[in-house]
Enzyme design. Structure first.
Site, PDB file in Angstrom:
ATOM      1  N   ASP A  98       0.883  -1.157   0.000  1.00  0.00           N
ATOM      2  CA  ASP A  98       0.000   0.000   0.000  1.00  0.00           C
ATOM      3  C   ASP A  98       0.925   1.212   0.000  1.00  0.00           C
ATOM      4  O   ASP A  98       1.737   1.367   0.922  1.00  0.00           O
ATOM      5  CB  ASP A  98      -0.841   0.047   1.276  1.00  0.00           C
ATOM      6  N   HIS A 155       4.814  -7.417  -0.014  1.00  0.00           N
ATOM      7  CA  HIS A 155       4.355  -8.669  -0.607  1.00  0.00           C
ATOM      8  C   HIS A 155       5.002  -8.903  -1.971  1.00  0.00           C
ATOM      9  O   HIS A 155       5.618  -7.993  -2.549  1.00  0.00           O
ATOM     10  CB  HIS A 155       2.836  -8.657  -0.724  1.00  0.00           C
ATOM     11  N   SER A 257       8.958   3.163   4.937  1.00  0.00           N
ATOM     12  CA  SER A 257      10.007   3.543   4.007  1.00  0.00           C
ATOM     13  C   SER A 257       9.562   3.405   2.563  1.00  0.00           C
ATOM     14  O   SER A 257       8.441   3.758   2.219  1.00  0.00           O
ATOM     15  CB  SER A 257      11.273   2.731   4.261  1.00  0.00           C
TER      16      SER A 257
END
Length: 290
Positions: A98, A155, A257
């Site tokens: 995200d 992911h 980050s």
């Protein structure tokens, strides 16, 4: 080509304040604070953070301060099952996080775009390995920024088997957009972890870039990689690592980050309808495999 705008005078002035700070010392201090388990301290930090950064917990597996062991547990919170459906087309490159798309373009003459008027070296980003850099020369890259309010697990953009991991020590400048625009070569200066994978259609890499207050970076197959920060590049080779499925968790930032995706020449084509600043959710289509 998707690239962020150039630095303003205000960007440069704000970024100057970061240079003299003890980046690693501050980050380790934050790491200790975020692991305090005293109930009222942990709860106060979580509630304040949710309010200040307007964190949406509706997709989280747990939603109350008492459900997390400490602030870091909240920050690296899991999502409820089904909260991030994966794009269905099998050749899709998924967004691994995200986050906000900072740049998506082609590596040109061994250089990646950081911001308008600013580029940085591919070989430096990858820890100084010429053969590894050659794999991605003239390839495609995409840079995704995770803000404090985002979900902070990383992911797989496609199924792949870990081949190699490199920890590159460095500084820990903020990776907020204004700093990225102002600090030369920021992503190749900050501490980072380079993960090389073998996918069904060839190799790809994910670079997890640290930042100030990022207390540690970890992967699911290794665990915590940093700290300790160290002064030398460290590398691990994997001859028989277990493949990770498309969309599976591969790592996380303990505080937030940036992730940089890398594909060889012809290995991926990014979506043409995305601009710098576009918001993406993990599992959403970022492009297509070449």
């Amino acid at each position: 080509m998707i690239a962020p705008r150039a630095a303003s005078t205000a960007d440069r002035l704000k970024s100057l304040l970061l240079y003299p700070l003890p980046h690693h010392g501050l980050s380790r201090l934050v790491g200790r604070i975020t692991r305090i388990r005293t109930g009222w301290v942990k709860g106060a930090m979580i509630r304040a953070f949710v309010r200040i950064f307007r964190v949406d917990l509706s997709d989280a597996e747990a939603q109350r301060p008492g459900d997390w062991r400490d602030f870091n547990g909240f920050f690296t919170r899991a999502l409820r099952p089904g909260a991030r459906p994966l794009a269905t087309e099998p050749d899709t490159v998924l967004s691994p996080v995200d986050g906000t798309l900072s740049a998506a373009a082609t590596v040109q003459a061994g250089q990646l775009i950081q911001a308008k008027g600013r580029r940085f070296s591919l070989i430096t980003l990858l820890g100084g390995d010429p053969s590894l850099a050659e794999t991605f020369r003239d390839g495609a890259f995409a840079t995704l920024y995770l803000s404090p309010r985002d979900y902070h697990r990383v992911h797989m953009p496609e199924a792949g088997r870990p081949l190699r991991m490199i920890h590159v020590p460095g500084r820990l400048f903020s990776v907020a957009p204004h700093t990225v625009r102002a600090v030369p070569g920021l992503f190749a200066r900050n501490e980072r972890v380079v993960c090389l994978f073998q996918g069904q259609r060839g190799p790809f890499a994910m670079v997890l870039v640290g930042a100030i207050c990022v207390a540690s970076i970890e992967t699911v197959w290794h665990g915590v990689i940093t700290p300790p920060a160290g002064r030398r590049v460290r590398a691990w080779e994997y001859r028989a690592a277990t493949p990770l499925a498309r969309g599976a968790e591969m790592g996380r930032f303990n505080m937030g980050s940036t992730v940089i995706l890398l594909y060889p020449r012809g290995g991926a084509a990014w979506r043409g309808d995305l601009d710098s600043g576009a918001r993406l959710r993990m599992g959403e289509a970022l492009g297509r495999r070449g």
